[in-house]
Design an enzyme around this catalytic site. Structure first.
Site, PDB file in Angstrom:
ATOM      1  N   ASP A  76       8.284  18.622  99.086  1.00  0.00           N
ATOM      2  CA  ASP A  76       8.765  19.332  97.896  1.00  0.00           C
ATOM      3  C   ASP A  76       7.582  19.914  97.122  1.00  0.00           C
ATOM      4  O   ASP A  76       7.760  20.606  96.114  1.00  0.00           O
ATOM      5  CB  ASP A  76       9.666  18.441  97.022  1.00  0.00           C
ATOM      6  N   SER A  77       6.356  19.693  97.648  1.00  0.00           N
ATOM      7  CA  SER A  77       5.178  20.401  97.122  1.00  0.00           C
ATOM      8  C   SER A  77       5.326  21.902  97.368  1.00  0.00           C
ATOM      9  O   SER A  77       4.556  22.694  96.837  1.00  0.00           O
ATOM     10  CB  SER A  77       3.892  19.875  97.767  1.00  0.00           C
ATOM     11  N   ASP A 115      11.449  16.412 102.595  1.00  0.00           N
ATOM     12  CA  ASP A 115      11.608  15.694 101.323  1.00  0.00           C
ATOM     13  C   ASP A 115      12.998  15.912 100.767  1.00  0.00           C
ATOM     14  O   ASP A 115      13.497  17.051 100.749  1.00  0.00           O
ATOM     15  CB  ASP A 115      10.606  16.242 100.283  1.00  0.00           C
ATOM     16  N   LYS A 145      12.360  12.120 103.611  1.00  0.00           N
ATOM     17  CA  LYS A 145      11.461  11.281 102.799  1.00  0.00           C
ATOM     18  C   LYS A 145      12.027  11.172 101.380  1.00  0.00           C
ATOM     19  O   LYS A 145      12.447  12.192 100.811  1.00  0.00           O
ATOM     20  CB  LYS A 145      10.045  11.860 102.781  1.00  0.00           C
ATOM     21  N   GLU A 147      11.303   9.262  97.443  1.00  0.00           N
ATOM     22  CA  GLU A 147      10.313   8.593  96.599  1.00  0.00           C
ATOM     23  C   GLU A 147      10.952   7.386  95.902  1.00  0.00           C
ATOM     24  O   GLU A 147      12.023   7.519  95.289  1.00  0.00           O
ATOM     25  CB  GLU A 147       9.782   9.570  95.540  1.00  0.00           C
ATOM     26  N   GLU A 214       0.592   7.270  98.007  1.00  0.00           N
ATOM     27  CA  GLU A 214      -0.168   8.359  97.377  1.00  0.00           C
ATOM     28  C   GLU A 214      -1.009   7.841  96.223  1.00  0.00           C
ATOM     29  O   GLU A 214      -0.508   7.141  95.325  1.00  0.00           O
ATOM     30  CB  GLU A 214       0.824   9.440  96.881  1.00  0.00           C
TER      31      GLU A 214
HETATM   32  O1  KIV Z   1       5.487  17.024  98.906  1.00  0.00           O
HETATM   33  C1  KIV Z   1       4.447  16.673  99.466  1.00  0.00           C
HETATM   34  O2  KIV Z   1       3.609  17.474  99.877  1.00  0.00           O
HETATM   35  C2  KIV Z   1       4.213  15.247  99.634  1.00  0.00           C
HETATM   36  C3  KIV Z   1       2.886  14.818 100.164  1.00  0.00           C
HETATM   37  C4  KIV Z   1       1.859  14.977  99.142  1.00  0.00           C
HETATM   38  C5  KIV Z   1       2.918  13.436 100.702  1.00  0.00           C
HETATM   39  O3  KIV Z   1       5.059  14.460  99.328  1.00  0.00           O
END
Ligand code: KIV
Length: 295
Positions: A76-77, A115, A145, A147, A214
Site C-alpha cells: 500500500d506504499s 497489502d 498482508k 498489519e 518494520e
Molecule cells: O507497503 C509497503 O511497501 C510495505 C513494506 C514497506 C513492507 O508494507
C-alpha cells in the site's frame, strides 16, 4: 584425452547449457519454478535468505520477477510512491486491486503478495474476509498482508480459514501512523517489545506463512526469528530470514526519502533526468527523429 581433462570440459558444457537456458527463459535464476508459501518456509529451514521487493505495475514487476526475486509485494506504499500521498491511508480497495492485477500479469515466478488497504479489514472479520476474497478473485495474487497482531486475530483466522495465505506485519505499521505520531523506531521499550514477540508467536501459530517486521531493533528481530517457525522478513529491522525494500527507493527514483536502513542500488533518478534532458535537446535541435527513424 585423459579423464582429468574431460571433467572440466563437461562442467563448462553444463554451465554453458544452463546459461543458455537462463538467457532463453529471460530469467537470471536457474530455478524458474513458481515460489510458494511452502517453499518459503523450507528456505527458512534450510537457512536460505528470502529477497522481497515491492512493485505496483506490470513493467516493473516483470523486470523484478525475471531478476529472480522470491516475493513481490504490491504494497500500500503505492499510495506514497505511485499516487504522491503523504501516508498509506488514502489508497482504496479498488486501487490496490488495479495495482495487484497489473503486477500479476507481469509475474511468472515470484510469490505475489498484496497489502489489504486501511479500512478493509479493521471493522470486523466478516468484512475482512469479504474484502480479502475480492482482492484474491479480482487480482489473481497469491497471498495477502495485514498489519497488526492480537487486535486483528479474529480477522486473520477467518481469512486463513477461507483458504487465503496471510503474511503478518508488525513493528512500525504505517496504517497506524496517526496513532504512533512518528516514524521513529518501534518496540525499543520492553513492554512494546514483549507485545511484538507475543504477536509474532500468535501470527505464526495461527498459520500465517511469514511476518514482516518494520523498523525495530535488530536484537528484537533476532529473538523473533528464533521464536517463530515461519520466515521473518525485515525492513529497517537488521538481519532476519529475509529482507524487503520499496523498489523505487532502492533504485534511487525517490529522492527525498533517506532513512538509515535504505541501501540505494542505483541512481535511476539521475539516469532518467539525463535521458529526458538529452531527448529534449534532440527534439529542439530537430536531431530526432533522423531519416533512419522515419517512414
Ligand atoms: O507497503 C509497503 O511497501 C510495505 C513494506 C514497506 C513492507 O508494507
Amino acid at each position: 584425452m585423459d579423464s582429468d581433462s574431460l571433467e572440466p570440459r563437461r562442467a563448462v558444457k553444463a554451465r554453458n547449457i544452463l546459461h543458455y537456458i537462463i538467457i532463453m527463459s529471460g530469467y537470471l535464476v536457474s530455478d524458474t519454478r513458481k515460489v510458494t508459501t511452502h517453499r518459503l518456509i523450507e528456505m527458512k529451514e534450510q537457512g536460505q535468505q528470502i529477497a522481497m521487493l515491492t512493485s505496483y505495475d506490470y513493467t516493473m514487476a516483470q523486470i523484478v520477477d525475471q531478476a529472480g526475486i522470491d516475493i513481490i509485494l504490491v504494497g500500500d506504499s503505492a499510495s506514497n510512491v505511485m499516487a504522491g500521498n503523504m501516508t498509506t491511508l488514502p489508497i482504496t480497495l479498488d486501487q490496490m486491486i488495479y495495482h495487484a492485477s497489473s503486477v500479476v500479469r507481469g509475474v511468472k515466478r515470484a510469490l505475489v503478495v498484496c497489502d489489504m488497504p486501511f479500512g478493509t479489514y479493521q471493522v470486523n472479520a466478516t468484512e475482512g474476509v469479504k474484502n480479502a476474497i475480492r482482492i484474491m478473485q479480482e487480482s489473481g495474487c497469491d497471498a495477502l498482508k495485514l498489519e497488526g497482531g492480537v487486535e486483528i486475530q479474529d480477522t486473520v483466522r477467518a481469512i486463513l480459514d477461507a483458504g487465503i495465505p496471510v503474511m503478518g506485519h508488525l513493528g512500525l505499521t504505517p496504517q497506524s501512523i496517526n496513532k504512533f505520531g512518528t516514524y521513529a523506531v518501534r518496540a525499543k521499550e520492553e513492554a512494546e517489545a514483549e507485545k511484538l514477540l507475543s504477536d509474532a508467536r500468535l501470527l505464526s501459530e495461527m498459520g500465517c506463512f511469514a511476518i514482516v517486521l518494520e523498523k525495530i531493533p535488530a536484537a528484537l528481530t533476532k529473538k523473533v526469528c528464533e521464536q517463530v517457525k515461519v520466515p521473518v522478513i525485515g525492513i529497517g529491522a537488521g538481519q532476519a530470514d529475509g529482507q524487503v525494500l520499496v523498489v523505487h527507493d532502492m533504485l534511487g527514483m525517490t529522492k527525498g526519502f533517506s532513512p538509515k536502513f535504505l541501501r540505494r542500488y542505483a541512481d535511476l533518478s539521475t539516469v532518467i533526468t539525463d535521458a529526458v534532458g538529452q531527448y529534449i535537446t534532440d527534439v529542439k535541435a530537430q536531431d530526432f527523429p533522423s531519416e533512419a527513424e522515419s517512414y
